[in-house]
Design an enzyme around this catalytic site. Structure first.
Site, PDB file in Angstrom:
ATOM      1  N   GLY A 149       1.620   5.274   1.137  1.00  0.00           N
ATOM      2  CA  GLY A 149       1.529   5.941   2.428  1.00  0.00           C
ATOM      3  C   GLY A 149       2.720   5.652   3.324  1.00  0.00           C
ATOM      4  O   GLY A 149       2.800   6.174   4.430  1.00  0.00           O
ATOM      5  N   HIS A 150       3.661   4.797   2.822  1.00  0.00           N
ATOM      6  CA  HIS A 150       4.839   4.440   3.618  1.00  0.00           C
ATOM      7  C   HIS A 150       6.116   5.009   3.005  1.00  0.00           C
ATOM      8  O   HIS A 150       7.208   4.522   3.271  1.00  0.00           O
ATOM      9  CB  HIS A 150       4.971   2.921   3.712  1.00  0.00           C
ATOM     10  N   HIS A 159      -0.294   1.430   9.566  1.00  0.00           N
ATOM     11  CA  HIS A 159      -1.544   1.867   8.941  1.00  0.00           C
ATOM     12  C   HIS A 159      -2.441   2.507   9.990  1.00  0.00           C
ATOM     13  O   HIS A 159      -3.651   2.636   9.797  1.00  0.00           O
ATOM     14  CB  HIS A 159      -2.278   0.694   8.309  1.00  0.00           C
ATOM     15  N   LYS A 188       5.748  -7.610   2.581  1.00  0.00           N
ATOM     16  CA  LYS A 188       5.464  -7.364   3.993  1.00  0.00           C
ATOM     17  C   LYS A 188       4.260  -8.224   4.405  1.00  0.00           C
ATOM     18  O   LYS A 188       3.301  -8.386   3.636  1.00  0.00           O
ATOM     19  CB  LYS A 188       5.144  -5.882   4.238  1.00  0.00           C
ATOM     20  N   GLY A 245       0.820  -1.195   0.000  1.00  0.00           N
ATOM     21  CA  GLY A 245       0.000   0.000   0.000  1.00  0.00           C
ATOM     22  C   GLY A 245       0.855   1.245   0.000  1.00  0.00           C
ATOM     23  O   GLY A 245       1.963   1.248   0.541  1.00  0.00           O
TER      24      GLY A 245
END
Lengths: 333, 333
Positions: free
Chosen positions: A56-57, A219, A105, A54
């Site tokens: 956002g990291h 998250h 991950k 995802g």
């Protein structure tokens, strides 16, 4: 919600475009399906490395595409796994005759979608293996995970496997090396504030003005305890205590340490965190031989920190020191 | 106030200690007076470079100490100028027979204290010159400044003068080069949120949930307008418009671009900002030949961005590309 964006639905694609535009000598991005790959393809005798997850990291994973790390990265929507067709397309784009290693991950969606993509490629005769990173000592299972979550050890695995791949290590050897990194890596994080997912428009969780979330995931998923905010020395002692006990680390061990901000933590504070980590290591008899302090695996605009430790070996250190040339990590040539 | 610190009074020293602990091969820190210097002294034939300023702008300046940039940095308290004795001690610690150049951001206290330190050194027969950086196009005078404030061009000047110093450029040449960088550099920033000074314990300014501060300074000092939050495309057009008109930049110019987060801005958003900057440059006929995207000059935990542009010349580019090895910038060897 206050963010430097246009429309929430466009954030991921525009960020990928911006990343590639800032490093045109290193990266090419592909639209529909969305992925980033190296501009200079790898030699045919070297295994290709693909990761993703995802968005956002950041800089994970797109910022680690380049010489000495990843060949391609698949950015999903914010906090959403990339789809199998993204992963398959990226794998086909960078695969070499030596094969491809997926670094994944441990989140349910990521594992499932990488599995599907790998099976599609394998059905076509391609050699693809996967290594799953599950280094977070905070919780056993979580909102998004069966088993431990994948955190900062992912950065170690991408760097160390990336170096070994450049040196020509074969696919079974590389998969084994990735598992060895995972076996020797541990992480734990904490948050002072929630992140805000652009499409949601409001914080993922609420937290009091005097509280912190210990063991938080990347998250914004819950950690292991919600407690009163403490001085950073006590926070670091708590996190290090859990991490050291888990591997366990022993006096005399050498460690590679990552102090990663969660996205909204100033470097001034991360430097103070590192000071406390160095102190805690000193007391435990652990020698820090390499370190990174900054934003390396983040959670949008969350304030907080993730500590990651890798028990160092001579081989890990040699591969860590190998040249790397990516947007986010660069040294040695 | 939520911060990863111990006591507010100890933040700066502990952050300096943490920075040096994380890069022991590069840095040594000195207590009372407080400064950071390179572990490996420079060759005697090369001019030494010293900078400094209030803390809270990390990695500026301590993160830029090392080969190819600064020889020493003097961190003042948060948003407070370093004292003359800090600057004098740092200068004496790293000065070479070829002389010392001070790079100073244009804030009243910084300029005054660097002046005093320089005069003390000069009275002792040392060759010391100073270059003042005043690149912020947002405001003419400010809370802390007569004239324009010093912003991101400071990073350009430290890198470019640092490279030229390693190559043996003499003190008058280096001072002239620093002024040339300043003359060709322009910056402007904006904020979504205020920073919080640790000793104050509360935000420096208040801002509405739908507002932004345009032209904000790196200490949370007011900018030129408070307006409704806009999509990032419009924000970048506004900032670039002011910057391009001021130099002015012209079609055909090449530029080095810095997109620096203010401290609490996630990289995801900075990548989107860069995409818009690239678009704005394309429309203006400006070619971006080099860029940096990340946290390079910050304002504690402020959310926002500072855009800096240097009109590139062949000489600037050659010096920009010269090897550098510091905690915050590293490439080329």
């Amino acid at each position: 919600m206050k963010k430097l964006i246009n429309a929430p639905a466009d954030v991921v694609r525009e960020a990928v475009e911006g990343l590639a535009a800032a490093s045109p000598e290193l990266l090419v991005w592909h639209d529909a399906p969305l992925y980033l790959r190296r501009r200079q393809p790898k030699e045919h005798s070297c295994v290709a490395l693909v990761s993703g997850g995802g968005s956002g990291h950041e800089p994970l994973h797109g910022g680690y595409v380049g010489f000495g790390m990843l060949d391609a990265a698949c950015p999903g929507d914010v906090f959403t796994s990339p789809t199998p067709d993204q992963i398959e397309a990226a794998t086909r784009a960078v695969a070499t005759p030596a094969g491809t290693l997926h670094l994944v991950k441990n989140y349910t969606g990521d594992v499932m979608n990488f599995d599907m993509a790998r099976e599609l490629c394998q059905a076509d005769g391609m050699a693809v293996e996967a290594v799953v990173i599950n280094d977070d000592v905070a919780v056993k299972d979580s909102l998004y995970t069966a088993g431990r979550r994948g955190m900062g050890t992912t950065v170690f695995a991408e760097k160390i496997c990336g170096a070994a791949a450049e040196q020509g290590l074969d696919l079974p050897g590389l998969a084994s090396l990735g598992r060895e990194v995972n076996d020797n890596g541990r992480s734990m994080g904490m948050a002072l504030s929630s992140c805000t997912v652009p499409a949601a428009g409001k914080p993922t969780f609420t937290i009091g003005a005097e509280e912190m979330e210990v063991g938080v995931g990347i998250h914004g998923e819950p950690g292991c305890s919600r407690t009163a905010l403490k001085p950073v020395r006590e926070i670091v002692e708590l996190l290090c205590g859990r991490i050291f006990a888990d591997l366990p680390f022993r006096p005399g061990d050498e460690a590679l340490v990552l102090v990663s901000g969660m996205g909204a933590t100033p470097l001034l504070e991360l430097q103070v965190v590192f000071r406390e980590v160095a102190r805690a290591c000193g007391e435990a008899g652990i020698r820090i031989t390499r370190s990174l302090v900054g934003n390396y695996i983040t959670s949008l605009d969350m304030a907080g920190v993730c500590l990651s430790f890798l028990r160092m070996s001579a081989r890990f250190q040699e591969l860590w020191d190998f040249p790397v040339h990516t947007p986010a990590l660069r040294w040695g040539r």
